[in-house]
Design an enzyme around this catalytic site. Structure first.
Site, mmCIF file in Angstrom:
data_model
loop_
_atom_site.group_PDB
_atom_site.id
_atom_site.type_symbol
_atom_site.label_atom_id
_atom_site.label_comp_id
_atom_site.label_asym_id
_atom_site.label_seq_id
_atom_site.Cartn_x
_atom_site.Cartn_y
_atom_site.Cartn_z
ATOM 1 N N SER A 83 1.065 -1.094 -0.115
ATOM 2 C CA SER A 83 -0.035 0.006 -0.025
ATOM 3 C C SER A 83 0.813 1.128 -0.231
ATOM 4 O O SER A 83 1.980 1.397 0.301
ATOM 5 C CB SER A 83 -1.007 0.012 1.153
ATOM 6 N N GLU B 76 6.300 -0.127 -5.486
ATOM 7 C CA GLU B 76 5.262 -0.392 -6.293
ATOM 8 C C GLU B 76 3.897 -0.503 -5.431
ATOM 9 O O GLU B 76 3.715 -1.354 -4.364
ATOM 10 C CB GLU B 76 5.260 -1.878 -6.710
ATOM 11 N N CYS C 206 -3.956 -4.306 -7.465
ATOM 12 C CA CYS C 206 -3.607 -2.706 -7.548
ATOM 13 C C CYS C 206 -4.167 -2.084 -8.709
ATOM 14 O O CYS C 206 -4.407 -0.984 -9.040
ATOM 15 C CB CYS C 206 -1.982 -2.430 -7.458
HETATM 16 P P1 NAD Z 1 0.438 -3.380 3.045
HETATM 17 O O1 NAD Z 1 1.180 -2.166 2.749
HETATM 18 O O2 NAD Z 1 -0.462 -3.712 4.252
HETATM 19 O O3 NAD Z 1 1.488 -4.620 3.222
HETATM 20 C C1 NAD Z 1 2.356 -5.127 2.175
HETATM 21 C C2 NAD Z 1 3.686 -5.556 3.059
HETATM 22 O O4 NAD Z 1 4.298 -4.576 3.984
HETATM 23 C C3 NAD Z 1 3.372 -6.827 3.746
HETATM 24 O O5 NAD Z 1 4.282 -7.758 3.579
HETATM 25 C C4 NAD Z 1 3.362 -6.080 5.227
HETATM 26 O O6 NAD Z 1 3.817 -6.937 6.238
HETATM 27 C C5 NAD Z 1 4.456 -5.124 5.045
HETATM 28 N N1 NAD Z 1 4.522 -4.165 6.042
HETATM 29 C C6 NAD Z 1 3.346 -3.468 6.792
HETATM 30 N N2 NAD Z 1 3.902 -2.772 7.585
HETATM 31 C C7 NAD Z 1 5.195 -2.648 7.661
HETATM 32 C C8 NAD Z 1 6.207 -1.984 8.383
HETATM 33 N N3 NAD Z 1 5.727 -1.054 9.293
HETATM 34 N N4 NAD Z 1 7.250 -2.437 8.045
HETATM 35 C C9 NAD Z 1 7.870 -3.396 7.262
HETATM 36 N N5 NAD Z 1 7.116 -3.791 6.438
HETATM 37 C C10 NAD Z 1 5.643 -3.851 6.616
HETATM 38 O O7 NAD Z 1 -0.301 -3.925 1.570
HETATM 39 P P2 NAD Z 1 -1.056 -5.091 1.410
HETATM 40 O O8 NAD Z 1 -2.382 -5.207 1.942
HETATM 41 O O9 NAD Z 1 -0.365 -6.388 1.681
HETATM 42 O O10 NAD Z 1 -1.352 -5.104 -0.185
HETATM 43 C C11 NAD Z 1 -2.524 -4.327 -0.938
HETATM 44 C C12 NAD Z 1 -1.779 -3.085 -1.339
HETATM 45 O O11 NAD Z 1 -0.642 -3.241 -2.113
HETATM 46 C C13 NAD Z 1 -2.784 -2.243 -2.046
HETATM 47 O O12 NAD Z 1 -2.805 -0.896 -1.727
HETATM 48 C C14 NAD Z 1 -2.221 -2.574 -3.562
HETATM 49 O O13 NAD Z 1 -2.939 -1.509 -4.617
HETATM 50 C C15 NAD Z 1 -1.002 -2.345 -3.560
HETATM 51 N N6 NAD Z 1 -0.384 -3.279 -4.499
HETATM 52 C C16 NAD Z 1 0.574 -2.853 -5.511
HETATM 53 C C17 NAD Z 1 1.180 -3.386 -6.502
HETATM 54 C C18 NAD Z 1 1.896 -2.764 -7.499
HETATM 55 O O14 NAD Z 1 2.658 -3.315 -8.358
HETATM 56 N N7 NAD Z 1 1.974 -1.429 -7.842
HETATM 57 C C19 NAD Z 1 0.953 -4.728 -6.345
HETATM 58 C C20 NAD Z 1 0.077 -5.515 -5.556
HETATM 59 C C21 NAD Z 1 -0.339 -4.629 -4.632
#
Ligand code: NAD
Length: 491
Positions: A239, A260, A294
């Protein structure tokens, strides 16, 4: 196994220095099946000490991996692709159970990841640099590509398999070693599975390490990953909110991070567009994987003369779509990933409705299965009007001029993908060029992607680019000069 008989949860270990090990202290957490609510697996709940062991392993493995010859390295990637292909059916079943992904999306991901591995197998043979012209007579200058060292990979749960592999493949192919920390919602499909495939393919111990953690316990692991001088860069998909926090952390230590992030992807349907194809494209782009990609279309802007006809057909198609058990090959859609996701989608709809929006399809859920939802008359102050709500909800809105459509498409902080439907391709390209978006598709969905394209966003959607452009992110360009003559100096 039938639905009535709960399967025994699998028990996973994590991968450090080529060994499958428990977390320090043997702690585990339950990884849930989002459709049934059963425990899919028991997974190691790591601490900062586990992260440090993984970092040390990656650091020790780096010099030999960076020095490995191109042919040997290429063979490993090709073998990994074969293994993944061989395991496709099993992996599709596991993705349904761990992440709620229906078969079509899971098969797409397997095929995508196989392609990614095969393409990356060619990276070791790409030119390792270039000759640079020097102004100084007799000086021969070379720009030489070098790996960075240890990369911290952080993957999301949603496109678990494709993005888990995307998090590790380019960094590894450039000669780096990796510590992968997958999402707590998909520790197997977005992490441990990459470890299994690469280990079976013969990647040397420590080249890829995978550590898993319980929900709410990322802190100590992130501290080690971001504060260690051994970790040189990060590959993050997730995210925008998390990406912003991690970019600040990386910046504090002057390290690079590939981002990303989220998207809010508009689709513009011009009045000359093919109506049936536009509706088909919009249904796929808005609702594939339950709107948890995404690149899903979040807002459909339809030129007024086509609006009523588009809406009628689109709503009828949306109402006919049903979410169900993703393990059933007949299910086109599965559940949302967890209860938090269901609550967040429901809240986004409620806020819109409170401001005057009308729900023309869906709006309800059973368990974690959310009905494909179509909103109209959404007020611009409702958060869902410009912010990503990660589920099967889409806004449909009319427009009267091309400029209005462009302004509305740009009325969000995100900029990942967009599409323009029109019979006039050049008009599509011209309008598409004015949308602030990393990717624009004329007469195609906002959603797609092949391993070799320059995938990536602008604005709050991040700045990374994948495909071969990822090589720039995961290598340094070092200057080497050779002075062939004795040189004259001013001192
Ligand atoms: P998220 O940001 O909640 O988590 C992503 C990753 O970050 C996970 O592994 C999580 O454990 C880790 N994380 C969270 N907080 C952290 C911290 N403080 N320190 C280190 N790591 C941390 O996202 P999500 O719910 O897993 O995925 C969905 C999001 O990802 C949506 O916003 C989607 O649009 C985006 N996304 C983007 C792409 C792209 O290629 N642009 C692809 C897929 C998903």
């Amino acid at each position: 196994m039938t639905a009535a008989v709960a399967a025994q949860p699998r028990k996973f270990r994590q991968l450090i220095a080529g060994e499958w090990v428990e977390a320090e202290g043997g702690r585990t957490f339950d990884d849930m099946n989002p459709f049934s609510g059963d425990v899919f697996a028991e997974v190691p709940a790591s601490s900062g000490a586990d992260a440090q062991r993984a970092i040390d392993a990656a650091d020790q493995a780096f010099p030999a991996w960076a020095a490995m010859g191109a042919r040997a390295r290429q063979a490993l990637f090709l073998k990994a692709a074969d293994i993944l292909e061989r395991r496709a059916d099993e992996i599709v079943r596991l993705m349904a159970q761990e992440t709620g992904s229906a078969a079509a999306f899971s098969r797409f991901q397997v095929q995508w990841a196989v392609g990614l591995l095969r393409q990356a197998a060619g990276y070791p043979y790409l030119p390792g640099g270039e000759i640079v012209q020097s102004d100084t007579p007799g000086v021969f200058a070379m720009a030489v590509r070098k790996p960075l060292g240890v990369i911290g990979g952080i993957s999301p749960w949603n496109g678990s398999l494709a993005l888990g592999f995307r998090t590790v493949v380019a960094p590894l192919a450039c000669g780096n070693t990796v510590v992968l920390k997958p999402s707590e919602d998909a520790p197997f499909c977005a992490g441990l599975l990459m470890g299994e495939v690469m280990t079976e393919a013969g990647f040397p111990p420590g080249v890829l390490n995978v550590i898993t953690h319980a929900p709410g316990e990322v802190g100590p692991i992130a501290d080690r990953l971001f504060e260690s001088r051994q970790v040189r860069a990060y590959n993050f998909t997730g995210s925008s909110a998390t990406g912003a926090r991690l970019a600040a952390r990386a910046g504090q230590h002057l390290k690079r991070i590939a981002l990303e992030l989220g998207g809010y992807n508009p689709m513009i349907v011009l009045k000359d567009a093919d109506l049936d194809h536009s509706v088909d494209t919009a249904i796929f782009a808005a609702f594939f994987h339950q709107g948890q990609i995404c690149m899903n279309t979040r807002k459909i802007l339809v030129e007024r003369p086509l609006f009523d006809a588009f809406l009628e057909r689109f709503v009828a198609r949306a109402r006919a779509l049903e979410a169900g058990d993703p393990s059933n090959p007949a299910s086109k859609l599965g559940p949302l990933i967890n209860d938090r996701a269901v609550a967040s989608v429901a809240k986004g709809i409620e806020q819109a409705v409170a401001g005057g929006a009308r729900v023309l399809a869906g709006g309800q859920y059973t368990g974690r299965c959310f009905e494909p939802t179509v909103l109209v008359d959404v007020p611009p102050h409702a958060p869902i009007y410009r912010e990503e709500v990660f589920g099967p909800v889409v806004i449909v809105e009319p427009f009267d001029s091309e400029q209005e459509a462009i302004d509305k498409a740009n009325g969000t902080d995100f900029g990942l993908s967009a599409s323009v439907m029109t019979a006039d391709v050049w008009k599509g390209i011209t309008i598409g060029g004015q949308i602030q978006s990393g990717m624009v598709n004329v007469n195609g969905p906002t959603m797609g992607g092949e391993p070799q394209i320059p995938f990536g966003g602008v604005k709050d959607s991040g700045w990374a680019r994948f495909g071969r452009w990822a090589i720039d992110m995961f290598s340094d360009l070092n200057l080497v000069t050779v002075s062939q003559n004795k040189r004259q100096y001013p001192l």
